[in-house]
Design a protein around this motif. Sequence first.
Motif, PDB file in Angstrom:
ATOM      1  N   LEU A 183       0.830  -1.201   0.000  1.00 34.51           N
ATOM      2  CA  LEU A 183       0.000   0.000   0.000  1.00 34.51           C
ATOM      3  C   LEU A 183       0.868   1.256   0.000  1.00 34.51           C
ATOM      4  N   SER A 184       0.415   2.268  -0.697  1.00 35.38           N
ATOM      5  CA  SER A 184       1.117   3.545  -0.686  1.00 35.38           C
ATOM      6  C   SER A 184       0.869   4.262   0.639  1.00 35.38           C
ATOM      7  N   ASP A 185       1.654   5.297   0.906  1.00 40.82           N
ATOM      8  CA  ASP A 185       1.428   6.094   2.107  1.00 40.82           C
ATOM      9  C   ASP A 185       0.021   6.679   2.114  1.00 40.82           C
ATOM     10  N   GLU A 186      -0.455   7.088   0.947  1.00 40.98           N
ATOM     11  CA  GLU A 186      -1.786   7.674   0.852  1.00 40.98           C
ATOM     12  C   GLU A 186      -2.865   6.639   1.170  1.00 40.98           C
ATOM     13  N   GLU A 187      -2.662   5.420   0.707  1.00 35.53           N
ATOM     14  CA  GLU A 187      -3.640   4.369   0.961  1.00 35.53           C
ATOM     15  C   GLU A 187      -3.654   3.969   2.437  1.00 35.53           C
ATOM     16  N   LEU A 188      -2.469   3.889   3.049  1.00 34.76           N
ATOM     17  CA  LEU A 188      -2.410   3.582   4.480  1.00 34.76           C
ATOM     18  C   LEU A 188      -3.031   4.702   5.302  1.00 34.76           C
ATOM     19  N   THR A 189      -2.740   5.930   4.920  1.00 36.93           N
ATOM     20  CA  THR A 189      -3.294   7.073   5.641  1.00 36.93           C
ATOM     21  C   THR A 189      -4.814   7.083   5.563  1.00 36.93           C
ATOM     22  N   ALA A 190      -5.352   6.707   4.419  1.00 36.54           N
ATOM     23  CA  ALA A 190      -6.808   6.672   4.259  1.00 36.54           C
ATOM     24  C   ALA A 190      -7.440   5.685   5.238  1.00 36.54           C
ATOM     25  N   LEU A 191      -6.753   4.588   5.519  1.00 35.73           N
ATOM     26  CA  LEU A 191      -7.259   3.618   6.493  1.00 35.73           C
ATOM     27  C   LEU A 191      -7.118   4.135   7.920  1.00 35.73           C
ATOM     28  N   LEU A 192      -6.082   4.930   8.160  1.00 33.98           N
ATOM     29  CA  LEU A 192      -5.779   5.389   9.515  1.00 33.98           C
ATOM     30  C   LEU A 192      -6.610   6.602   9.942  1.00 33.98           C
ATOM     31  N   VAL A 193      -7.006   7.419   8.990  1.00 32.52           N
ATOM     32  CA  VAL A 193      -7.762   8.631   9.327  1.00 32.52           C
ATOM     33  C   VAL A 193      -9.075   8.239  10.010  1.00 32.52           C
ATOM     34  N   GLY A 194      -9.341   8.852  11.138  1.00 33.27           N
ATOM     35  CA  GLY A 194     -10.536   8.550  11.913  1.00 33.27           C
ATOM     36  C   GLY A 194     -10.330   7.491  12.974  1.00 33.27           C
TER      37      GLY A 194
ATOM     38  N   PRO B 111       4.827   7.081  11.940  1.00 31.72           N
ATOM     39  CA  PRO B 111       4.666   8.511  11.619  1.00 31.72           C
ATOM     40  C   PRO B 111       3.365   8.801  10.875  1.00 31.72           C
ATOM     41  N   LEU B 112       2.957   7.883   9.987  1.00 31.05           N
ATOM     42  CA  LEU B 112       1.689   8.074   9.287  1.00 31.05           C
ATOM     43  C   LEU B 112       0.522   8.052  10.268  1.00 31.05           C
ATOM     44  N   ALA B 113       0.604   7.123  11.227  1.00 28.66           N
ATOM     45  CA  ALA B 113      -0.471   7.012  12.219  1.00 28.66           C
ATOM     46  C   ALA B 113      -0.563   8.277  13.072  1.00 28.66           C
ATOM     47  N   LYS B 114       0.589   8.758  13.496  1.00 30.83           N
ATOM     48  CA  LYS B 114       0.597   9.973  14.328  1.00 30.83           C
ATOM     49  C   LYS B 114       0.017  11.157  13.562  1.00 30.83           C
ATOM     50  N   ALA B 115       0.412  11.290  12.301  1.00 35.79           N
ATOM     51  CA  ALA B 115      -0.089  12.402  11.484  1.00 35.79           C
ATOM     52  C   ALA B 115      -1.588  12.273  11.208  1.00 35.79           C
ATOM     53  N   ALA B 116      -2.090  11.031  11.186  1.00 36.10           N
ATOM     54  CA  ALA B 116      -3.510  10.808  10.895  1.00 36.10           C
ATOM     55  C   ALA B 116      -4.393  10.987  12.120  1.00 36.10           C
ATOM     56  N   GLY B 117      -3.791  11.182  13.302  1.00 34.56           N
ATOM     57  CA  GLY B 117      -4.572  11.407  14.508  1.00 34.56           C
ATOM     58  C   GLY B 117      -4.721  10.205  15.421  1.00 34.56           C
ATOM     59  N   VAL B 118      -4.009   9.110  15.106  1.00 35.96           N
ATOM     60  CA  VAL B 118      -4.030   7.947  16.004  1.00 35.96           C
ATOM     61  C   VAL B 118      -3.371   8.332  17.325  1.00 35.96           C
ATOM     62  N   ARG B 119      -3.923   7.839  18.425  1.00 38.15           N
ATOM     63  CA  ARG B 119      -3.406   8.206  19.744  1.00 38.15           C
ATOM     64  C   ARG B 119      -2.868   7.007  20.539  1.00 38.15           C
ATOM     65  N   HIS B 120      -3.289   5.802  20.185  1.00 38.46           N
ATOM     66  CA  HIS B 120      -2.898   4.621  20.959  1.00 38.46           C
ATOM     67  C   HIS B 120      -2.448   3.509  20.008  1.00 38.46           C
ATOM     68  N   VAL B 121      -1.243   2.993  20.230  1.00 35.62           N
ATOM     69  CA  VAL B 121      -0.663   1.964  19.358  1.00 35.62           C
ATOM     70  C   VAL B 121      -0.250   0.768  20.201  1.00 35.62           C
ATOM     71  N   VAL B 122      -0.497  -0.432  19.663  1.00 36.87           N
ATOM     72  CA  VAL B 122      -0.022  -1.664  20.285  1.00 36.87           C
ATOM     73  C   VAL B 122       0.750  -2.458  19.238  1.00 36.87           C
ATOM     74  N   VAL B 123       1.962  -2.848  19.582  1.00 38.47           N
ATOM     75  CA  VAL B 123       2.809  -3.648  18.708  1.00 38.47           C
ATOM     76  C   VAL B 123       3.002  -5.014  19.358  1.00 38.47           C
ATOM     77  N   LEU B 124       2.776  -6.072  18.589  1.00 41.95           N
ATOM     78  CA  LEU B 124       2.983  -7.416  19.118  1.00 41.95           C
ATOM     79  C   LEU B 124       4.441  -7.814  18.907  1.00 41.95           C
ATOM     80  N   GLY B 125       5.158  -7.978  20.025  1.00 42.43           N
ATOM     81  CA  GLY B 125       6.567  -8.326  19.979  1.00 42.43           C
ATOM     82  C   GLY B 125       6.829  -9.693  20.582  1.00 42.43           C
ATOM     83  N   SER B 126       8.037  -9.871  21.116  1.00 41.86           N
ATOM     84  CA  SER B 126       8.460 -11.179  21.609  1.00 41.86           C
ATOM     85  C   SER B 126       8.995 -11.100  23.029  1.00 41.86           C
ATOM     86  N   TYR B 127       8.729 -12.161  23.795  1.00 39.32           N
ATOM     87  CA  TYR B 127       9.255 -12.187  25.163  1.00 39.32           C
ATOM     88  C   TYR B 127      10.761 -12.363  25.202  1.00 39.32           C
TER      89      TYR B 127
END
Length: 336
Positions: free
Chosen positions: A55-66, A103-119
């Motif tokens: 996905l392009s940055d524009e396409e990802l941003t469209a999903l993230l907005v809101g 950075p795209l998420a932050k610019a789109a107004g996302v406030r809370h992020v969870v990343v699944l990592g490893s123990y």
Amino acid sequence: MKVLIIGGSGLLGSEAAWALSNKGHQVIGLSLPPLPRDAAFPSSMVHHFGSYLDLSDEELTALLVGCEGLVFATGVDERVKTVPPVLDFYRKYNNEPLKRILPLAKAAGVRHVVVLGSYFSHFNRVWPRHNLEQNHPYIKSRVEQEAIAKSHAGPGFDVAVLELPYIFGTQPGRKPVWVFLVVMLRGMRPFAFFPPGGTAMVTAKQVGQAILGALERNTGYQAYPIGFYNLTWREMLGIFHEAMGCPNKRIITIPVWMFKTGTIFIQNRDKKKGLVGGLDLPKFAPVMGSEAFIDKSLGSVPLGIEEDDIKKAITASVKQSLQAMEGSASMVEMQN
């Protein structure tokens, strides 16, 4: 809260979708097709199909907005073997996406992020004697992943990394990751040989609860070591054998040096095929011989994880692995 789950149709993404939907949150999933046959998802969940890598940055941003929340529930784990350089492979799927998406998420107004990592990132901190980051490309990628996540966190942009252990549970129509261990145990005759030690573990449902808890409760940046149950290898394999129909199969605990000898053979065999794994198996043998246990107070309790039936989850994982091996059910593979 409106939440985008990258990897929303997967085992953990779907559990997160249920946990979020049951609390009244709106869920959007971005996933690779197809949806697993017979898999259940919340009726209100909106599915988008495609690879976030394409996905392009524009396409990802469209999903993230809101969206107020974002869950990165994809990536590759230590079981994957590939051609060198293996660290570049892990960085492609576990690290580089975050450098772009956060950075795209932050610019789109996302406030809370969870990343699944490893123990393993947790044990890299508490077991410096094992030199985990230095010896194992997969673990190095997970440590770097946390550094990337932390670098983007700040006021109004909370980021949590869930340091996940062994996970048991099933999704109808999806091949479990545990097929490899069932195959290995079947090949150990007449006894099963394993080192001392053990591991922390959770059910897939509990991971969904952890994701919900992190989205609702975390502030700033925090890495949460997740573990609810601590089983020795002997205890875990006993449940595997029971589910495989051989409850009386003897488990022999072998010394770490003997286990290490076996890993040298496996690693040399892979090298002849031009493949390298995310773990340097001989150097990892002492870790397998240790008790990689996690106190639930470190992450599970703060995030609101509830009691579940770990034996039932392991049994279901083994039985579905057997179905996958026998071809008795149509299943899609785990995807990146």
